[in-house]
Motif scaffolding. Structure first.
Motif, mmCIF file in Angstrom:
data_model
loop_
_atom_site.group_PDB
_atom_site.id
_atom_site.type_symbol
_atom_site.label_atom_id
_atom_site.label_comp_id
_atom_site.label_asym_id
_atom_site.label_seq_id
_atom_site.Cartn_x
_atom_site.Cartn_y
_atom_site.Cartn_z
ATOM 1 N N PHE A 74 0.845 -1.201 0.000
ATOM 2 C CA PHE A 74 0.000 0.000 0.000
ATOM 3 C C PHE A 74 0.879 1.250 0.000
ATOM 4 C CE2 PHE A 74 -2.337 3.416 2.043
ATOM 5 C CZ PHE A 74 -3.584 3.344 1.454
ATOM 6 N N THR A 75 1.912 1.255 0.842
ATOM 7 C CA THR A 75 2.787 2.429 0.956
ATOM 8 C C THR A 75 3.640 2.609 -0.296
ATOM 9 O OG1 THR A 75 2.903 2.028 3.343
ATOM 10 C CG2 THR A 75 4.476 3.590 2.427
ATOM 11 N N GLY A 76 4.151 1.510 -0.841
ATOM 12 C CA GLY A 76 4.952 1.607 -2.063
ATOM 13 C C GLY A 76 4.140 2.132 -3.229
ATOM 14 N N PHE A 77 2.899 1.645 -3.336
ATOM 15 C CA PHE A 77 2.030 2.101 -4.421
ATOM 16 C C PHE A 77 1.602 3.542 -4.185
ATOM 17 C CE2 PHE A 77 -1.159 0.297 -7.605
ATOM 18 C CZ PHE A 77 -0.153 0.026 -8.515
ATOM 19 N N LEU A 78 1.423 3.897 -2.914
ATOM 20 C CA LEU A 78 1.114 5.278 -2.551
ATOM 21 C C LEU A 78 2.226 6.214 -3.051
ATOM 22 C CD1 LEU A 78 -0.035 6.543 0.936
ATOM 23 C CD2 LEU A 78 1.981 7.536 -0.125
ATOM 24 N N LEU A 79 3.478 5.812 -2.844
ATOM 25 C CA LEU A 79 4.602 6.644 -3.270
ATOM 26 C C LEU A 79 4.616 6.828 -4.782
ATOM 27 C CD1 LEU A 79 7.258 8.151 -2.886
ATOM 28 C CD2 LEU A 79 8.438 5.942 -2.799
ATOM 29 N N ASP A 80 4.316 5.767 -5.505
ATOM 30 C CA ASP A 80 4.256 5.843 -6.966
ATOM 31 C C ASP A 80 3.266 6.922 -7.404
ATOM 32 O OD1 ASP A 80 4.361 5.346 -9.675
ATOM 33 O OD2 ASP A 80 3.326 3.416 -9.566
ATOM 34 N N GLN A 102 -4.480 -1.728 -4.304
ATOM 35 C CA GLN A 102 -4.543 -0.912 -5.513
ATOM 36 C C GLN A 102 -5.039 0.483 -5.173
ATOM 37 O OE1 GLN A 102 -3.430 -2.092 -8.509
ATOM 38 N NE2 GLN A 102 -3.643 -0.035 -9.332
ATOM 39 N N GLY A 103 -5.885 0.570 -4.155
ATOM 40 C CA GLY A 103 -6.355 1.876 -3.700
ATOM 41 C C GLY A 103 -5.243 2.734 -3.140
ATOM 42 N N GLY A 104 -4.116 2.099 -2.794
ATOM 43 C CA GLY A 104 -2.958 2.875 -2.350
ATOM 44 C C GLY A 104 -2.531 3.889 -3.388
ATOM 45 N N PHE A 105 -2.714 3.556 -4.658
ATOM 46 C CA PHE A 105 -2.368 4.498 -5.726
ATOM 47 C C PHE A 105 -3.272 5.725 -5.650
ATOM 48 C CE2 PHE A 105 -2.112 6.274 -9.948
ATOM 49 C CZ PHE A 105 -0.780 6.065 -10.314
ATOM 50 N N SER A 106 -4.563 5.493 -5.511
ATOM 51 C CA SER A 106 -5.500 6.612 -5.411
ATOM 52 C C SER A 106 -5.273 7.406 -4.132
ATOM 53 C CB SER A 106 -6.943 6.089 -5.449
ATOM 54 O OG SER A 106 -7.187 5.384 -6.649
ATOM 55 N N PHE A 107 -4.952 6.692 -3.039
ATOM 56 C CA PHE A 107 -4.679 7.376 -1.784
ATOM 57 C C PHE A 107 -3.442 8.257 -1.921
ATOM 58 C CE2 PHE A 107 -3.225 7.854 2.585
ATOM 59 C CZ PHE A 107 -4.418 8.074 3.258
ATOM 60 N N GLY A 108 -2.425 7.746 -2.620
ATOM 61 C CA GLY A 108 -1.226 8.546 -2.854
ATOM 62 C C GLY A 108 -1.524 9.780 -3.677
ATOM 63 N N ALA A 109 -2.398 9.619 -4.680
ATOM 64 C CA ALA A 109 -2.795 10.771 -5.497
ATOM 65 C C ALA A 109 -3.548 11.791 -4.654
ATOM 66 C CB ALA A 109 -3.668 10.301 -6.663
ATOM 67 N N ILE A 169 -10.611 20.499 -5.756
ATOM 68 C CA ILE A 169 -11.704 19.747 -6.383
ATOM 69 C C ILE A 169 -11.198 18.397 -6.870
ATOM 70 C CG2 ILE A 169 -13.291 19.694 -8.347
ATOM 71 C CD1 ILE A 169 -13.456 22.768 -8.094
ATOM 72 N N TYR A 170 -10.040 18.399 -7.510
ATOM 73 C CA TYR A 170 -9.467 17.156 -8.029
ATOM 74 C C TYR A 170 -9.209 16.148 -6.910
ATOM 75 C CZ TYR A 170 -5.813 14.029 -9.778
ATOM 76 O OH TYR A 170 -5.064 12.922 -10.093
ATOM 77 N N SER A 171 -8.812 16.632 -5.737
ATOM 78 C CA SER A 171 -8.497 15.722 -4.634
ATOM 79 C C SER A 171 -9.704 14.871 -4.251
ATOM 80 C CB SER A 171 -7.990 16.506 -3.418
ATOM 81 O OG SER A 171 -9.023 17.273 -2.822
ATOM 82 N N TYR A 172 -10.931 15.403 -4.392
ATOM 83 C CA TYR A 172 -12.118 14.618 -4.075
ATOM 84 C C TYR A 172 -12.269 13.433 -5.029
ATOM 85 C CZ TYR A 172 -13.575 18.299 -0.871
ATOM 86 O OH TYR A 172 -13.626 19.195 0.180
#
Length: 450
Positions: free
Chosen positions: A18-24, A156-163, A280-283
Motif C-alpha cells: 500500500f505504501t509503495g504504491f502510494l509513493l508511486d 490498488q487503492g494505495g495508488f488513489s490514496f497517494g494521489a 476539487i481534483y483531490s475529491y
C-alpha cells in the motif's frame, strides 16, 4: 502453502505494498498537479496548454519505461524472491523521486533542465515498474483466500490514496507559500516530501519474511531458468496477450482521471485557479480509492470477470455525460457540481483497478508470477501509455468543435470510452479466476473449494 489466516507478516505485506504504491502515485500526481509550475521552471515560455502538454508528455515517459523495470525486477522476483526485490525497488523509487528537488532551472542552464527532468522520470518509471512486479504477488501470497478481493482493492487503492495525499499536500503548499513562492523555490520542498513514504516502506520491508508461496517454489525446485521469457512461450503467451489487452484499456481509463481532469479544471473555459482546481481534483482521488476497494471486495462475491464486464458497460454509457457536467460546472464556477462530477469520474475510472493485484496474481503460476504480474501490468503501457499524444490528436483533428480551443473534456471522455471497451473485451476473453490457488502444484486441482 497458502495462509489460512492473517499473521503479522500478512499485515506487513499489505502495508508495505500500500505504501509503495502510494509513493508511486504521490510522485506522479505531484508532476501533474503542478504541471504549470514545472513548465515555468524547466521550460522556455510557451502557451499554458502547450507547456502543460509538454510536462504530461514527460509524465508519459515515466509510464512508458515501466515495462523495462517490470521485466528486470519481475525476473529477479521469480529468481531470488519477492522480498529482496522490493527493498531494491523502494530505494530506487524514493531516491529518484526526491532527486527532482535538486534540478537546475531553465533560467540557469536552459533546456538541459528539462532533459535532466526527463532522465529522472525515466529512472522513476523503471523502479516503479519493478515495484508492482514483486509487490502485488508478495501481498496477495500473504493474504488468506476469502479476503483477497478486499485486500486487492485496498492495495490498488494505495495508488488513489497517494494521489489524494499529493493533491492535499500541494494545496497546503500553495496555501502556505503562495503560488509565487511555489514557482520560485517551494516546488523543491514539495518533491522532498516523497522521502517520507519511501522510508516507511523500506523499514517495513527490511523486517518482512519471504512469502510461503515462493518458499514452496524454492523448496520444490520449481524456479524457472527464464521466467520472463516463458511468458512468450506456449501455453502462457495467450494468457499474457489477453492480460495485455485488458491492461491497455485500464491505462486509458486511469489517466482519464489522473492526467486530464487537472488539465480540464485548470484551463479555460474553466474559471478555477490552481488551488481551487487541486482541491476539487483531490475529491476525485478519494472516490478513486473507494471505487477500487468496493469493486475489489465485490469481485470476491460476484467474480472478477463478471463485475468487470458490468463496469465496462456502465462506464461506456456515462462517460460523455459526466465529463460534460465537469466542463459545464467548471465554466459557471459551480464548485458543488464540479466536485460531484470529479467524484463520479474518480470512482468509475479507478474501480476496476481494485481487482488487478489479485486477478493478475491468479492468471500466472507462482514460478513466473512476478514476471507475469509485472510485465502483464506494464504491457498495457505499450499502447495505453501514449495517452498524452492521443488526447491532443483527438482534440486537434477529430473533436476540436466539441472540445474548446483550450480544453480537452470531450476527447478525454472518448479516451475513457475506448478504455472501457478494451477492458470489457479483454476480461471477456479470459477465464473467471475466482478460486484459483496461488500455490503452484503439479497435477493437482487449482480450485479452492467454496
Amino acid at each position: 502453502m497458502e495462509p489460512e489466516s492473517f499473521s503479522s507478516n500478512s499485515y506487513k505485506a499489505i502495508v508495505s505494498q500500500f505504501t509503495g504504491f502510494l509513493l508511486d502515485a504521490y510522485d506522479l500526481t505531484m508532476i501533474l498537479g503542478i504541471a504549470p509550475v514545472i513548465a515555468k521552471v524547466l521550460l522556455p515560455p510557451a502557451s499554458p496548454l502547450i507547456a502543460t502538454f509538454s510536462v504530461i508528455l514527460s509524465y508519459s515517459l515515466t509510464i512508458i519505461f515501466r515495462p523495462l523495470g517490470s521485466a528486470i525486477f519481475g525476473h529477479l522476483g521469480d529468481k531470488i524472491g519477492r522480498k529482496g526485490d522490493l527493498i531494491i525497488t523502494i530505494l530506487g523509487l524514493g531516491i529518484a523521486s526526491a532527486l527532482t528537488s535538486t534540478l537546475p532551472t531553465y533560467a540557469a542552464v536552459g533546456i538541459l533542465a528539462f532533459i535532466l527532468f526527463i532522465i529522472i522520470r525515466i529512472a522513476v518509471g523503471i523502479f516503479a515498474g519493478g515495484e508492482y512486479a514483486a509487490g502485488h504477488p508478495f501481498a496477495m501470497e500473504w493474504t488468506p483466500f476469502k479476503w483477497r478481493g478486499l485486500i486487492s482493492g485496498i492495495i490498488q487503492g494505495g495508488f488513489s490514496f497517494g494521489a489524494a495525499l499529493a493533491a492535499v499536500v500541494e494545496a497546503a503548499f500553495i496555501g502556505f507559500f503562495g503560488v509565487k513562492a511555489l514557482d520560485a523555490y517551494a516546488w523543491r520542498y514539495l518533491f522532498l516530501t516523497s522521502l517520507v513514504p519511501a522510508v516507511i516502506a523500506l523499514i517495513i520491508r527490511i523486517t518482512m519474511k519471504e512469502t510461503p508461496v515462493f518458499e514452496d517454489v524454492r523448496a520444490n525446485k520449481l524456479i524457472r531458468k527464464s521466467p520472463f521469457l516463458d511468458l512468450f512461450r506456449k501455453p502462457y503467451r495467450r494468457d499474457f496477450f489477453q492480460v495485455m489487452l485488458y491492461m491497455t484499456g485500464l491505462f486509458f481509463s486511469a489517466y482519464a482521471l489522473f492526467a486530464f481532469v487537472p488539465a480540464i479544471l485548470e484551463h479555460s473555459p474553466s474559471i478555477y485557479g490552481l488551488g481551487t482546481a487541486d482541491t476539487i481534483y483531490s475529491y476525485g482521488t478519494y472516490a478513486a480509492f473507494a471505487g477500487a476497494v468496493t469493486i475489489g471486495a465485490l469481485s470476491q462475491i460476484i467474480g472478477r470477470r463478471k463485475i468487470t464486464i458490468i463496469w465496462a458497460i456502465i462506464t461506456a454509457i456515462i462517460s460523455i455525460p459526466i465529463y460534460y457536467l465537469l466542463i459545464y460546472s467548471a465554466t459557471i464556477g459551480s464548485i458543488a457540481l464540479s466536485t460531484l462530477a470529479v467524484i463520479i469520474i474518480g470512482f468509475i475510472t479507478q474501480a476496476p483497478w481494485g481487482i488487478v493485484p489479485i486477478y493478475l496474481s491468479e492468471r500466472f503460476k507462482a514460478s513466473m508470477r512476478a514476471s507475469g504480474v509485472g510485465f502483464g501490468y506494464s504491457s498495457g503501457i505499450f499502447i495505453g501509455g501514449w495517452f498524452s499524444i492521443y488526447v491532443p490528436l483527438m482534440h486537434q483533428y477529430l473533436f476540436k468543435s466539441l472540445d474548446t480551443p483550450t480544453n480537452v473534456w470531450f476527447s478525454t471522455a472518448v479516451l475513457l470510452i475506448l478504455g472501457a471497451l478494451l477492458v470489457g473485451v479483454g476480461v471477456y476473453l479470459g477465464p473467471e479466476t475466482l478460486g484459483t490457488r496461488l500455490t503452484e502444484e503439479v497435477e493437482k486441482s487449482k480450485v479452492i473449494p467454496h
